[in-house]
Design an enzyme around this catalytic site. Structure first.
Site, PDB file in Angstrom:
ATOM      1  N   HIS A 113       0.420  -1.194   0.270  1.00  0.00           N
ATOM      2  CA  HIS A 113       0.314  -0.423  -0.320  1.00  0.00           C
ATOM      3  C   HIS A 113       0.991   1.380  -0.148  1.00  0.00           C
ATOM      4  CE1 HIS A 113      -2.817  -2.622   2.301  1.00  0.00           C
ATOM      5  NE2 HIS A 113      -4.102  -2.320   1.017  1.00  0.00           N
TER       6      HIS A 113
ATOM      7  N   ASP B  16      -2.409  -8.323  -7.643  1.00  0.00           N
ATOM      8  CA  ASP B  16      -2.951  -8.860  -7.578  1.00  0.00           C
ATOM      9  C   ASP B  16      -3.955  -8.392  -9.004  1.00  0.00           C
ATOM     10  OD1 ASP B  16      -5.864  -9.558  -8.125  1.00  0.00           O
ATOM     11  OD2 ASP B  16      -6.611  -8.488  -5.567  1.00  0.00           O
TER      12      ASP B  16
ATOM     13  N   LYS C 231       6.754  -9.071  -1.906  1.00  0.00           N
ATOM     14  CA  LYS C 231       6.079  -8.773  -0.539  1.00  0.00           C
ATOM     15  C   LYS C 231       4.772  -8.833  -0.322  1.00  0.00           C
ATOM     16  CE  LYS C 231       9.771  -5.738   0.226  1.00  0.00           C
ATOM     17  NZ  LYS C 231      10.075  -4.187   0.815  1.00  0.00           N
TER      18      LYS C 231
ATOM     19  N   ARG D 264       1.723 -11.920   4.043  1.00  0.00           N
ATOM     20  CA  ARG D 264       1.272 -13.878   4.345  1.00  0.00           C
ATOM     21  C   ARG D 264       2.624 -14.236   4.403  1.00  0.00           C
ATOM     22  NH1 ARG D 264      -3.406 -13.615   0.504  1.00  0.00           N
ATOM     23  NH2 ARG D 264      -4.743 -13.145   1.452  1.00  0.00           N
TER      24      ARG D 264
END
Ligand code: PAF
Length: 287
Positions: free
Chosen positions: A37, A150, A184, A187
């Site tokens: 983020h 994603d 990165k 998890r």
């Protein structure tokens, strides 16, 4: 940094910025901010007059067996990070504010969802598309930042922008990696020390797979190579290795020169399921 909870207040601020001809960079998140983020926010900060970050854990994108209540939340920490990264507005609405009880519509995503991770999460991308559409109407961004980790989500949002003639420009932000190539992810902490040592093999396999394909291997030979490489170098169980066109996520029989492709992997380690991908323009003969 201003914290805004009401849709009407956010719209007022955004409208004023847009009328003043300011660029508005938007980073939508579900909070519990991590380095991924931070990269999106930093890029938005560099490229825009105003930066808006939203934090909203969207119930609509969680399936029956996915625990919405257990999703990690830490707004105090997130607020601090956002402030440090120079966010101008933190939009942090309640569920009641975002979803009125008498909702009439819901966006259904018809393509790009029956493959990769979407295959196992029916309805997930309907929830993502619906909330992102709402957030775009609320924040009115000139640019919106999404991570390529994603890649399927990016493909779906690009479809949404195109279908509904939205004027926002989507910025694809490359996956950030550890020095050894491991993507990165929050998890990664669930990997045992041995698994952490093995895990960079996933990214190596993707890169080697791309080279093989460009040197003339077929799609199925390439997928097999990637699968075997990961099996040989890690103790993970492979969920999928796939190659599709990107962003439309259609099956490719024989890639054409210049065609945009995604090579994607999901692999399960003892306590973490890792995903990674590379998106590239296929160049025959490249190595
Ligand atoms: O990627 C996410 O965190 C979410 O799917 C998003 C885009 C914020 C929508 O809820």
């Amino acid at each position: 940094m201003k914290i805004i909870n009401l849709i009407s207040d956010m719209q007022k601020e955004s409208l004023a910025a847009r009328l003043a001809k300011k660029t508005v960079g938007f980073v939508p998140t579900m909070g519990f901010l991590h380095e991924g983020h931070a990269t999106l926010i930093e890029q938005a900060r560099k490229e825009n007059d105003i930066v808006v970050l939203s934090i909203f854990v969207n119930p609509l994108q969680f399936g029956q067996n996915e625990d919405f209540d257990a999703y990690p939340r830490d707004i105090a920490r997130d607020e601090k990070i956002a402030r440090e990264l120079g966010v101008d507005y933190l939009f942090y609405p309640t569920i009641e504010e975002m979803y009125k009880e008498d909702r009439t519509t819901l966006i259904t995503v018809e393509k790009r969802v029956d493959v990769l991770c979407g295959k196992k999460r029916p309805g997930h991308f309907d929830g993502v598309a619906t909330v992102v559409m709402k957030l775009f109407q609320i924040v009115m961004p000139t640019q919106a930042y999404f991570g390529m980790k994603d890649a399927q989500q990016v493909a779906v949002i690009e479809g949404l922008i195109s279908d509904y003639h939205l004027t926002v420009q989507l910025v694809r932000v490359n996956t950030i990696r550890e020095e050894d190539g491991l993507a990165k992810s929050s998890r990664n902490v669930y990997l045992t020390p041995k698994e952490r040592e093995e895990a960079p093999a996933i990214h190596q396999a993707l890169q080697l797979g791309k080279s093989r394909l460009e040197q003339g291997a077929s799609i199925s030979e390439t997928k097999e190579f990637v699968e075997n490489y990961i099996k040989e170098h890690t103790a993970s169980e492979i969920d999928y290795v796939e190659i599709y066109s990107y962003p439309n996520l259609k099956e490719v029989k024989e890639p054409r020169d210049g065609e945009s492709l995604i090579l994607a992997v999901a692999a399960k380690f003892s306590r973490a399921r890792l995903i990674d991908n590379i998106v590239f323009s296929y160049t025959k003969g490249e190595n």
